[in-house]
Design a protein around this motif. Structure first.
Motif, PDB file in Angstrom:
ATOM      1  N   GLU A  26       0.830  -1.208   0.000  1.00  0.00           N
ATOM      2  CA  GLU A  26       0.000   0.000   0.000  1.00  0.00           C
ATOM      3  C   GLU A  26       0.862   1.255   0.000  1.00  0.00           C
ATOM      4  OE1 GLU A  26      -2.712  -0.548   3.277  1.00  0.00           O
ATOM      5  OE2 GLU A  26      -3.776  -2.160   2.232  1.00  0.00           O
ATOM      6  N   ASN A  27       1.931   1.220  -0.796  1.00  0.00           N
ATOM      7  CA  ASN A  27       2.841   2.355  -0.991  1.00  0.00           C
ATOM      8  C   ASN A  27       3.605   2.754   0.269  1.00  0.00           C
ATOM      9  OD1 ASN A  27       2.245   2.757  -3.795  1.00  0.00           O
ATOM     10  ND2 ASN A  27       0.293   3.612  -3.149  1.00  0.00           N
ATOM     11  N   GLY A  28       3.853   1.814   1.148  1.00  0.00           N
ATOM     12  CA  GLY A  28       4.608   2.138   2.357  1.00  0.00           C
ATOM     13  C   GLY A  28       5.263   0.905   2.950  1.00  0.00           C
ATOM     14  N   LEU A  29       6.093   1.140   3.954  1.00  0.00           N
ATOM     15  CA  LEU A  29       6.780   0.078   4.656  1.00  0.00           C
ATOM     16  C   LEU A  29       5.948  -0.389   5.840  1.00  0.00           C
ATOM     17  CD1 LEU A  29       9.377  -1.609   5.124  1.00  0.00           C
ATOM     18  CD2 LEU A  29      10.187   0.270   6.558  1.00  0.00           C
ATOM     19  N   HIS A  30       5.835  -1.696   5.975  1.00  0.00           N
ATOM     20  CA  HIS A  30       5.101  -2.296   7.082  1.00  0.00           C
ATOM     21  C   HIS A  30       6.005  -3.345   7.708  1.00  0.00           C
ATOM     22  CE1 HIS A  30       1.346  -0.385   5.774  1.00  0.00           C
ATOM     23  NE2 HIS A  30       1.913  -0.500   4.580  1.00  0.00           N
ATOM     24  N   CYS A  31       6.143  -3.312   9.025  1.00  0.00           N
ATOM     25  CA  CYS A  31       7.084  -4.189   9.718  1.00  0.00           C
ATOM     26  C   CYS A  31       6.429  -4.941  10.862  1.00  0.00           C
ATOM     27  CB  CYS A  31       8.235  -3.364  10.317  1.00  0.00           C
ATOM     28  SG  CYS A  31       9.227  -2.500   9.120  1.00  0.00           S
ATOM     29  N   SER A  32       6.960  -6.117  11.100  1.00  0.00           N
ATOM     30  CA  SER A  32       6.685  -6.864  12.322  1.00  0.00           C
ATOM     31  C   SER A  32       8.022  -7.000  13.037  1.00  0.00           C
ATOM     32  CB  SER A  32       6.133  -8.255  12.013  1.00  0.00           C
ATOM     33  OG  SER A  32       4.875  -8.169  11.421  1.00  0.00           O
ATOM     34  N   LEU A  33       8.034  -6.639  14.320  1.00  0.00           N
ATOM     35  CA  LEU A  33       9.274  -6.641  15.098  1.00  0.00           C
ATOM     36  C   LEU A  33       9.118  -7.484  16.354  1.00  0.00           C
ATOM     37  CD1 LEU A  33       9.822  -2.776  15.036  1.00  0.00           C
ATOM     38  CD2 LEU A  33      10.947  -4.448  13.561  1.00  0.00           C
ATOM     39  N   LYS A  34      10.150  -8.184  16.709  1.00  0.00           N
ATOM     40  CA  LYS A  34      10.194  -8.935  17.966  1.00  0.00           C
ATOM     41  C   LYS A  34      10.914  -8.044  18.979  1.00  0.00           C
ATOM     42  CE  LYS A  34      10.265 -12.893  20.436  1.00  0.00           C
ATOM     43  NZ  LYS A  34       9.109 -13.158  21.228  1.00  0.00           N
ATOM     44  N   ILE A  35      10.177  -7.153  19.598  1.00  0.00           N
ATOM     45  CA  ILE A  35      10.739  -6.221  20.582  1.00  0.00           C
ATOM     46  C   ILE A  35      10.657  -6.852  21.968  1.00  0.00           C
ATOM     47  CG2 ILE A  35      10.410  -3.960  21.696  1.00  0.00           C
ATOM     48  CD1 ILE A  35      11.481  -3.717  18.866  1.00  0.00           C
ATOM     49  N   GLY A  36      11.732  -6.732  22.730  1.00  0.00           N
ATOM     50  CA  GLY A  36      11.713  -7.174  24.112  1.00  0.00           C
ATOM     51  C   GLY A  36      12.519  -8.420  24.407  1.00  0.00           C
ATOM     52  N   MET A  37      12.911  -9.165  23.368  1.00  0.00           N
ATOM     53  CA  MET A  37      13.633 -10.404  23.619  1.00  0.00           C
ATOM     54  C   MET A  37      14.956 -10.151  24.349  1.00  0.00           C
ATOM     55  SD  MET A  37      15.099 -13.326  21.043  1.00  0.00           S
ATOM     56  CE  MET A  37      16.678 -12.532  20.770  1.00  0.00           C
ATOM     57  N   TRP A  38      15.703  -9.164  23.895  1.00  0.00           N
ATOM     58  CA  TRP A  38      16.991  -8.878  24.543  1.00  0.00           C
ATOM     59  C   TRP A  38      16.774  -8.312  25.935  1.00  0.00           C
ATOM     60  CZ3 TRP A  38      17.390  -7.284  19.098  1.00  0.00           C
ATOM     61  CH2 TRP A  38      18.128  -8.194  18.335  1.00  0.00           C
ATOM     62  N   GLN A  39      15.807  -7.416  26.077  1.00  0.00           N
ATOM     63  CA  GLN A  39      15.495  -6.825  27.374  1.00  0.00           C
ATOM     64  C   GLN A  39      15.150  -7.917  28.387  1.00  0.00           C
ATOM     65  OE1 GLN A  39      15.636  -3.395  27.586  1.00  0.00           O
ATOM     66  NE2 GLN A  39      15.339  -3.456  29.786  1.00  0.00           N
ATOM     67  N   GLU A  40      14.369  -8.880  27.957  1.00  0.00           N
ATOM     68  CA  GLU A  40      13.970  -9.980  28.833  1.00  0.00           C
ATOM     69  C   GLU A  40      15.150 -10.866  29.231  1.00  0.00           C
ATOM     70  OE1 GLU A  40      10.917 -11.873  26.536  1.00  0.00           O
ATOM     71  OE2 GLU A  40       9.575 -10.151  26.726  1.00  0.00           O
ATOM     72  N   ASN A  41      16.242 -10.778  28.476  1.00  0.00           N
ATOM     73  CA  ASN A  41      17.432 -11.571  28.762  1.00  0.00           C
ATOM     74  C   ASN A  41      18.564 -10.728  29.340  1.00  0.00           C
ATOM     75  OD1 ASN A  41      16.849 -14.414  27.842  1.00  0.00           O
ATOM     76  ND2 ASN A  41      16.203 -13.256  26.053  1.00  0.00           N
ATOM     77  N   GLY A  42      18.231  -9.554  29.897  1.00  0.00           N
ATOM     78  CA  GLY A  42      19.192  -8.735  30.606  1.00  0.00           C
ATOM     79  C   GLY A  42      20.099  -7.876  29.748  1.00  0.00           C
ATOM     80  N   ARG A  43      19.762  -7.669  28.480  1.00  0.00           N
ATOM     81  CA  ARG A  43      20.566  -6.830  27.596  1.00  0.00           C
ATOM     82  C   ARG A  43      19.789  -5.583  27.221  1.00  0.00           C
ATOM     83  NH1 ARG A  43      22.994  -9.751  22.586  1.00  0.00           N
ATOM     84  NH2 ARG A  43      24.049  -7.746  22.506  1.00  0.00           N
ATOM     85  N   SER A  44      20.517  -4.526  26.891  1.00  0.00           N
ATOM     86  CA  SER A  44      19.867  -3.316  26.396  1.00  0.00           C
ATOM     87  C   SER A  44      19.335  -3.576  24.996  1.00  0.00           C
ATOM     88  CB  SER A  44      20.865  -2.158  26.343  1.00  0.00           C
ATOM     89  OG  SER A  44      20.835  -1.438  27.516  1.00  0.00           O
ATOM     90  N   GLU A  45      18.099  -3.230  24.794  1.00  0.00           N
ATOM     91  CA  GLU A  45      17.431  -3.516  23.528  1.00  0.00           C
ATOM     92  C   GLU A  45      18.020  -2.704  22.367  1.00  0.00           C
ATOM     93  OE1 GLU A  45      14.218  -5.831  21.821  1.00  0.00           O
ATOM     94  OE2 GLU A  45      15.058  -5.919  23.809  1.00  0.00           O
ATOM     95  N   ALA A  46      18.192  -1.398  22.530  1.00  0.00           N
ATOM     96  CA  ALA A  46      18.628  -0.545  21.411  1.00  0.00           C
ATOM     97  C   ALA A  46      19.995  -0.944  20.849  1.00  0.00           C
ATOM     98  CB  ALA A  46      18.605   0.924  21.824  1.00  0.00           C
ATOM     99  N   PRO A  47      21.036  -1.126  21.680  1.00  0.00           N
ATOM    100  CA  PRO A  47      22.329  -1.535  21.100  1.00  0.00           C
ATOM    101  C   PRO A  47      22.272  -2.903  20.417  1.00  0.00           C
ATOM    102  CG  PRO A  47      22.628  -0.758  23.348  1.00  0.00           C
ATOM    103  CD  PRO A  47      21.158  -0.848  23.111  1.00  0.00           C
ATOM    104  N   ALA A  48      21.459  -3.804  20.939  1.00  0.00           N
ATOM    105  CA  ALA A  48      21.328  -5.124  20.313  1.00  0.00           C
ATOM    106  C   ALA A  48      20.693  -4.996  18.929  1.00  0.00           C
ATOM    107  CB  ALA A  48      20.516  -6.051  21.213  1.00  0.00           C
ATOM    108  N   TRP A  49      19.702  -4.122  18.802  1.00  0.00           N
ATOM    109  CA  TRP A  49      19.115  -3.875  17.476  1.00  0.00           C
ATOM    110  C   TRP A  49      20.141  -3.248  16.546  1.00  0.00           C
ATOM    111  CZ3 TRP A  49      14.997  -5.682  15.074  1.00  0.00           C
ATOM    112  CH2 TRP A  49      13.996  -6.270  15.840  1.00  0.00           C
ATOM    113  N   GLY A  50      21.005  -2.401  17.073  1.00  0.00           N
ATOM    114  CA  GLY A  50      22.071  -1.817  16.254  1.00  0.00           C
ATOM    115  C   GLY A  50      22.971  -2.892  15.674  1.00  0.00           C
ATOM    116  N   ILE A  51      23.311  -3.888  16.475  1.00  0.00           N
ATOM    117  CA  ILE A  51      24.141  -5.001  16.001  1.00  0.00           C
ATOM    118  C   ILE A  51      23.388  -5.789  14.930  1.00  0.00           C
ATOM    119  CG2 ILE A  51      25.203  -7.204  16.676  1.00  0.00           C
ATOM    120  CD1 ILE A  51      25.778  -5.822  19.435  1.00  0.00           C
ATOM    121  N   LEU A  52      22.105  -6.071  15.173  1.00  0.00           N
ATOM    122  CA  LEU A  52      21.306  -6.796  14.189  1.00  0.00           C
ATOM    123  C   LEU A  52      21.257  -6.027  12.867  1.00  0.00           C
ATOM    124  CD1 LEU A  52      18.112  -8.791  14.623  1.00  0.00           C
ATOM    125  CD2 LEU A  52      18.114  -6.959  12.950  1.00  0.00           C
ATOM    126  N   LEU A  53      21.043  -4.722  12.935  1.00  0.00           N
ATOM    127  CA  LEU A  53      20.962  -3.920  11.711  1.00  0.00           C
ATOM    128  C   LEU A  53      22.314  -3.845  11.002  1.00  0.00           C
ATOM    129  CD1 LEU A  53      18.554  -1.100  12.892  1.00  0.00           C
ATOM    130  CD2 LEU A  53      18.034  -3.009  11.347  1.00  0.00           C
TER     131      LEU A  53
END
Length: 103
Positions: A26-53
Protein backbone atom coordinates in the motif's frame (compact mmCIF):
# COMPACT_ATOMS: atom_id res chain seq x y z
CA UNK A 1 2.39 -11.67 -1.32
CA UNK A 2 5.83 -12.99 -2.22
CA UNK A 3 7.41 -14.49 0.93
CA UNK A 4 11.15 -14.98 1.20
CA UNK A 5 12.78 -18.31 1.87
CA UNK A 6 13.45 -19.10 5.54
CA UNK A 7 17.23 -19.62 5.89
CA UNK A 8 18.23 -23.28 6.33
CA UNK A 9 19.91 -22.57 9.70
CA UNK A 10 16.65 -21.07 11.00
CA UNK A 11 14.79 -24.15 9.82
CA UNK A 12 17.25 -26.49 11.55
CA UNK A 13 17.49 -24.61 14.86
CA UNK A 14 14.42 -25.18 17.03
CA UNK A 15 15.44 -22.14 19.11
CA UNK A 16 15.56 -19.78 16.11
CA UNK A 17 13.64 -16.51 16.49
CA UNK A 18 12.31 -14.29 13.72
CA UNK A 19 13.25 -10.76 14.77
CA UNK A 20 12.16 -8.61 11.83
CA UNK A 21 9.92 -8.87 8.79
CA UNK A 22 9.42 -5.94 6.43
CA UNK A 23 7.01 -5.51 3.53
CA UNK A 24 6.40 -2.81 0.97
CA UNK A 25 2.60 -2.68 0.77
CA UNK A 26 0.00 0.00 0.00
CA UNK A 27 2.84 2.36 -0.99
CA UNK A 28 4.61 2.14 2.36
CA UNK A 29 6.78 0.08 4.66
CA UNK A 30 5.10 -2.30 7.08
CA UNK A 31 7.08 -4.19 9.72
CA UNK A 32 6.68 -6.86 12.32
CA UNK A 33 9.27 -6.64 15.10
CA UNK A 34 10.19 -8.93 17.97
CA UNK A 35 10.74 -6.22 20.58
CA UNK A 36 11.71 -7.17 24.11
CA UNK A 37 13.63 -10.40 23.62
CA UNK A 38 16.99 -8.88 24.54
CA UNK A 39 15.50 -6.82 27.37
CA UNK A 40 13.97 -9.98 28.83
CA UNK A 41 17.43 -11.57 28.76
CA UNK A 42 19.19 -8.74 30.61
CA UNK A 43 20.57 -6.83 27.60
CA UNK A 44 19.87 -3.32 26.40
CA UNK A 45 17.43 -3.52 23.53
CA UNK A 46 18.63 -0.55 21.41
CA UNK A 47 22.33 -1.54 21.10
CA UNK A 48 21.33 -5.12 20.31
CA UNK A 49 19.12 -3.88 17.48
CA UNK A 50 22.07 -1.82 16.25
CA UNK A 51 24.14 -5.00 16.00
CA UNK A 52 21.31 -6.80 14.19
CA UNK A 53 20.96 -3.92 11.71
CA UNK A 54 24.75 -3.73 11.15
CA UNK A 55 24.84 -7.46 10.44
CA UNK A 56 21.87 -7.04 8.08
CA UNK A 57 23.68 -4.26 6.18
CA UNK A 58 26.70 -6.55 5.76
CA UNK A 59 24.42 -9.30 4.41
CA UNK A 60 22.92 -6.81 1.93
CA UNK A 61 26.40 -5.71 0.82
CA UNK A 62 27.54 -9.31 0.38
CA UNK A 63 24.41 -10.15 -1.64
CA UNK A 64 24.88 -7.13 -3.92
CA UNK A 65 28.50 -8.10 -4.48
CA UNK A 66 27.56 -11.70 -5.30
CA UNK A 67 24.64 -10.76 -7.57
CA UNK A 68 25.82 -7.53 -9.19
CA UNK A 69 29.57 -7.25 -8.51
CA UNK A 70 29.19 -4.17 -6.30
CA UNK A 71 32.08 -3.62 -3.89
CA UNK A 72 31.14 -4.41 -0.28
CA UNK A 73 32.76 -1.26 1.23
CA UNK A 74 31.06 0.99 -1.35
CA UNK A 75 27.67 -0.60 -0.70
CA UNK A 76 28.03 -0.27 3.07
CA UNK A 77 29.02 3.40 2.69
CA UNK A 78 26.05 4.05 0.39
CA UNK A 79 23.58 2.31 2.72
CA UNK A 80 24.91 4.24 5.73
CA UNK A 81 24.70 7.56 3.88
CA UNK A 82 21.11 6.83 2.87
CA UNK A 83 20.28 5.67 6.41
CA UNK A 84 21.61 8.86 7.98
CA UNK A 85 19.85 11.04 5.38
CA UNK A 86 16.54 9.26 5.97
CA UNK A 87 16.86 9.53 9.75
CA UNK A 88 17.70 13.25 9.49
CA UNK A 89 15.02 14.08 6.90
CA UNK A 90 12.42 11.31 6.50
CA UNK A 91 10.84 10.95 3.07
CA UNK A 92 7.64 9.70 4.71
CA UNK A 93 6.02 9.55 8.13
CA UNK A 94 6.27 6.50 10.34
CA UNK A 95 2.75 5.45 11.21
CA UNK A 96 1.07 2.55 12.88
CA UNK A 97 0.60 0.84 16.17
CA UNK A 98 2.86 -1.47 18.05
CA UNK A 99 1.33 -4.54 19.58
CA UNK A 100 3.91 -6.62 21.41
CA UNK A 101 3.50 -10.29 20.84
CA UNK A 102 5.33 -13.21 22.29
CA UNK A 103 5.48 -16.67 20.86
Amino acid sequence: MKPLVVPPAAQRDEKSVQMLSAWIAENGLHCSLKIGMWQENGRSEAPAWGILLADTIRHIANALQENYGQAVPDTIASVLESLHNELDEPTSATEGDFSPGHS
